[in-house]
Design a protein around this motif. Structure first.
Motif, PDB file in Angstrom:
ATOM      1  N   MET A   1       0.821  -1.206   0.000  1.00  0.00           N
ATOM      2  CA  MET A   1       0.000   0.000   0.000  1.00  0.00           C
ATOM      3  C   MET A   1       0.858   1.260   0.000  1.00  0.00           C
ATOM      4  O   MET A   1       0.423   2.278  -0.517  1.00  0.00           O
ATOM      5  CB  MET A   1      -0.937   0.004   1.206  1.00  0.00           C
ATOM      6  N   ASN A   2       2.055   1.176   0.613  1.00  0.00           N
ATOM      7  CA  ASN A   2       2.949   2.333   0.635  1.00  0.00           C
ATOM      8  C   ASN A   2       3.195   2.863  -0.767  1.00  0.00           C
ATOM      9  O   ASN A   2       3.116   4.065  -1.012  1.00  0.00           O
ATOM     10  CB  ASN A   2       4.297   1.975   1.265  1.00  0.00           C
ATOM     11  N   LEU A   3       3.500   1.941  -1.686  1.00  0.00           N
ATOM     12  CA  LEU A   3       3.826   2.357  -3.042  1.00  0.00           C
ATOM     13  C   LEU A   3       2.612   2.934  -3.763  1.00  0.00           C
ATOM     14  O   LEU A   3       2.736   3.912  -4.501  1.00  0.00           O
ATOM     15  CB  LEU A   3       4.421   1.184  -3.823  1.00  0.00           C
ATOM     16  N   LEU A   4       1.444   2.361  -3.542  1.00  0.00           N
ATOM     17  CA  LEU A   4       0.229   2.889  -4.166  1.00  0.00           C
ATOM     18  C   LEU A   4      -0.059   4.308  -3.674  1.00  0.00           C
ATOM     19  O   LEU A   4      -0.360   5.206  -4.477  1.00  0.00           O
ATOM     20  CB  LEU A   4      -0.960   1.979  -3.875  1.00  0.00           C
TER      21      LEU A   4
ATOM     22  N   THR B   1       5.369  12.022   7.245  1.00  0.00           N
ATOM     23  CA  THR B   1       4.025  11.529   6.966  1.00  0.00           C
ATOM     24  C   THR B   1       3.910  10.065   7.359  1.00  0.00           C
ATOM     25  O   THR B   1       4.899   9.345   7.354  1.00  0.00           O
ATOM     26  CB  THR B   1       3.655  11.697   5.475  1.00  0.00           C
ATOM     27  N   GLU B   2       2.715   9.661   7.695  1.00  0.00           N
ATOM     28  CA  GLU B   2       2.452   8.257   7.967  1.00  0.00           C
ATOM     29  C   GLU B   2       1.794   7.578   6.774  1.00  0.00           C
ATOM     30  O   GLU B   2       1.495   6.393   6.812  1.00  0.00           O
ATOM     31  CB  GLU B   2       1.566   8.123   9.202  1.00  0.00           C
ATOM     32  N   LEU B   3       1.597   8.330   5.703  1.00  0.00           N
ATOM     33  CA  LEU B   3       0.954   7.790   4.508  1.00  0.00           C
ATOM     34  C   LEU B   3       1.840   6.751   3.829  1.00  0.00           C
ATOM     35  O   LEU B   3       1.372   5.715   3.379  1.00  0.00           O
ATOM     36  CB  LEU B   3       0.634   8.932   3.544  1.00  0.00           C
ATOM     37  N   PHE B   4       3.130   7.034   3.750  1.00  0.00           N
ATOM     38  CA  PHE B   4       4.097   6.083   3.205  1.00  0.00           C
ATOM     39  C   PHE B   4       5.432   6.302   3.897  1.00  0.00           C
ATOM     40  O   PHE B   4       5.742   7.399   4.345  1.00  0.00           O
ATOM     41  CB  PHE B   4       4.241   6.221   1.681  1.00  0.00           C
ATOM     42  N   THR B   5       6.204   5.230   4.007  1.00  0.00           N
ATOM     43  CA  THR B   5       7.529   5.323   4.623  1.00  0.00           C
ATOM     44  C   THR B   5       8.517   4.512   3.799  1.00  0.00           C
ATOM     45  O   THR B   5       8.245   3.364   3.427  1.00  0.00           O
ATOM     46  CB  THR B   5       7.528   4.785   6.068  1.00  0.00           C
ATOM     47  N   PHE B   6       9.643   5.117   3.512  1.00  0.00           N
ATOM     48  CA  PHE B   6      10.723   4.478   2.766  1.00  0.00           C
ATOM     49  C   PHE B   6      12.041   4.811   3.443  1.00  0.00           C
ATOM     50  O   PHE B   6      12.146   5.818   4.135  1.00  0.00           O
ATOM     51  CB  PHE B   6      10.747   4.974   1.310  1.00  0.00           C
ATOM     52  N   ASP B   7      13.037   3.969   3.224  1.00  0.00           N
ATOM     53  CA  ASP B   7      14.334   4.232   3.835  1.00  0.00           C
ATOM     54  C   ASP B   7      15.040   5.382   3.117  1.00  0.00           C
ATOM     55  O   ASP B   7      14.696   5.742   1.996  1.00  0.00           O
ATOM     56  CB  ASP B   7      15.201   2.969   3.852  1.00  0.00           C
ATOM     57  N   TYR B   8      16.018   5.940   3.788  1.00  0.00           N
ATOM     58  CA  TYR B   8      16.758   7.088   3.249  1.00  0.00           C
ATOM     59  C   TYR B   8      18.077   6.636   2.642  1.00  0.00           C
ATOM     60  O   TYR B   8      19.141   6.826   3.218  1.00  0.00           O
ATOM     61  CB  TYR B   8      16.983   8.139   4.346  1.00  0.00           C
ATOM     62  N   SER B   9      17.994   6.036   1.464  1.00  0.00           N
ATOM     63  CA  SER B   9      19.203   5.684   0.729  1.00  0.00           C
ATOM     64  C   SER B   9      19.133   6.325  -0.654  1.00  0.00           C
ATOM     65  O   SER B   9      18.042   6.637  -1.155  1.00  0.00           O
ATOM     66  CB  SER B   9      19.338   4.161   0.603  1.00  0.00           C
TER      67      SER B   9
END
Length: 97
Positions: A1-4, A54-62
């Motif tokens: 769902m993060n990616l969507l 945001t809590e809508l999506f989370t991704f790593d910081y690379s």
């Protein structure tokens, strides 16, 4: 769902930046500022940079994640822009000789 959620957010922000009347006076006339693929790349990079807020999506910081999300944002913003227009789903008919 993060990616969507990311893709839909990127598409929405790209549409606003490229086509919204509210930015007509601020938007330069250069073709870059009317290109959903170009703006979509920078929108993806921006959304990656602010994703900890945001809590809508989370991704790593690379750097790899930043690049890939920018590419995904650019591609999907362009494709969705080609599919949907102001009057709904775009349909073109071309006659070939």
């Amino acid at each position: 769902m993060n990616l969507l959620y990311f893709v839909l957010t990127a598409y929405g922000l790209t549409q606003i930046l490229a086509y919204a009347k509210i930015f007509d006076n601020l938007r330069p006339s250069h073709h870059f500022f009317h290109c959903p693929m170009c703006i979509g790349w920078w929108v993806g990079l921006f959304l990656w940079a602010i994703n900890k807020y945001t809590e809508l999506f989370t991704f790593d910081y690379s750097v790899t994640t930043a690049f890939l999300l920018a590419c995904i944002s650019s591609g999907t913003s362009y494709v969705l822009n080609m599919i949907f227009g102001d009057e709904g789903i775009k349909h073109e008919h071309t006659v070939r000789n």
